[in-house]
Design a protein around this motif. Sequence first.
Motif, PDB file in Angstrom:
ATOM      1  N   GLU A 153       0.830  -1.213   0.000  1.00  6.37           N
ATOM      2  CA  GLU A 153       0.000   0.000   0.000  1.00  6.37           C
ATOM      3  C   GLU A 153       0.867   1.268   0.000  1.00  6.37           C
ATOM      4  OE1 GLU A 153      -3.438   1.050  -0.905  1.00  6.37           O
ATOM      5  OE2 GLU A 153      -3.518  -0.912   0.042  1.00  6.37           O
ATOM      6  N   GLU A 198       2.420   1.827  -3.436  1.00  7.01           N
ATOM      7  CA  GLU A 198       1.434   2.338  -4.409  1.00  7.01           C
ATOM      8  C   GLU A 198       1.169   3.814  -4.168  1.00  7.01           C
ATOM      9  OE1 GLU A 198      -1.203  -1.740  -4.953  1.00  7.01           O
ATOM     10  OE2 GLU A 198      -2.225   0.095  -4.286  1.00  7.01           O
ATOM     11  N   HIS A 199       1.007   4.162  -2.906  1.00  9.23           N
ATOM     12  CA  HIS A 199       0.693   5.560  -2.597  1.00  9.23           C
ATOM     13  C   HIS A 199       1.871   6.469  -2.949  1.00  9.23           C
ATOM     14  CE1 HIS A 199      -2.878   4.695   0.321  1.00  9.23           C
ATOM     15  NE2 HIS A 199      -2.957   4.017  -0.800  1.00  9.23           N
ATOM     16  N   HIS A 244      -6.801   7.098  -0.599  1.00  2.24           N
ATOM     17  CA  HIS A 244      -5.610   6.796   0.207  1.00  2.24           C
ATOM     18  C   HIS A 244      -5.957   6.742   1.698  1.00  2.24           C
ATOM     19  CE1 HIS A 244      -2.505   8.446  -2.951  1.00  2.24           C
ATOM     20  NE2 HIS A 244      -3.054   7.302  -3.314  1.00  2.24           N
ATOM     21  N   ASP A 292      -7.894   3.567   2.465  1.00  2.00           N
ATOM     22  CA  ASP A 292      -7.024   2.379   2.404  1.00  2.00           C
ATOM     23  C   ASP A 292      -6.229   2.221   3.701  1.00  2.00           C
ATOM     24  OD1 ASP A 292      -7.738   1.893  -0.213  1.00  2.00           O
ATOM     25  OD2 ASP A 292      -5.912   2.756  -1.075  1.00  2.00           O
TER      26      ASP A 292
HETATM   27 MG    MG Z   1      -4.201   2.433  -2.016  1.00  2.00          MG
END
Ligand code: MG
Length: 164
Positions: free
Chosen positions: A52, A55-56, A147, A150
């Motif tokens: 995560e 990706e961010h 975001h 998540d």
């Molecule tokens: Mg994400």
Amino acid sequence: MGTKGISIVNMDVDKVIGLLNKAFADEWLAYYQYWLGSRVVAGPMKEAVITELTEHAQDELRHAEMVANRIIQLGGEPLITPQKWFDETNCGYDAPSDYFVEKILEQNIKGEQCAITVYNDILTEVSNKDHVTYNLALQILEDEVEHEEDLQSLLEDIEVMLKK
Ligand code: MG
Ligand code: FE
Ligand code: FE
């Protein structure tokens, strides 16, 4: 720099460039905070957290590119030195000095909440005055909202696991 494209901006163009440069500083600092966090993070569900955060980080870098392109389109100059990021940032930089997953997630959630406020405020500021910047800020805001969600979901899962 397109003269007609600039002339349709129905507000002070330097003000728009100023708002965008502050957001640009935030994006670089967010990128670095995520990127470094993804390297050092430790603790339960580490692999999911790394995925995560990575990706961010890529999303924040893409946001920096989007914002820089708009600044240039408006005849402005993106902040030319990293030192300026600290002069202009809205959201600051939270060093990931405590590597524990919960701490890293909490820091990044705080950053996302700040980013949501920043883009929401830009939207209010340019609404009905600069449609192109409006559209850009809306696209980025949608990402920042995702975001935040998540990271908060991930943190909830970790806390369940740790029986908090
Ligand atoms: Mg994400
Ligand atoms: Fe961003
Ligand atoms: Fe974000």
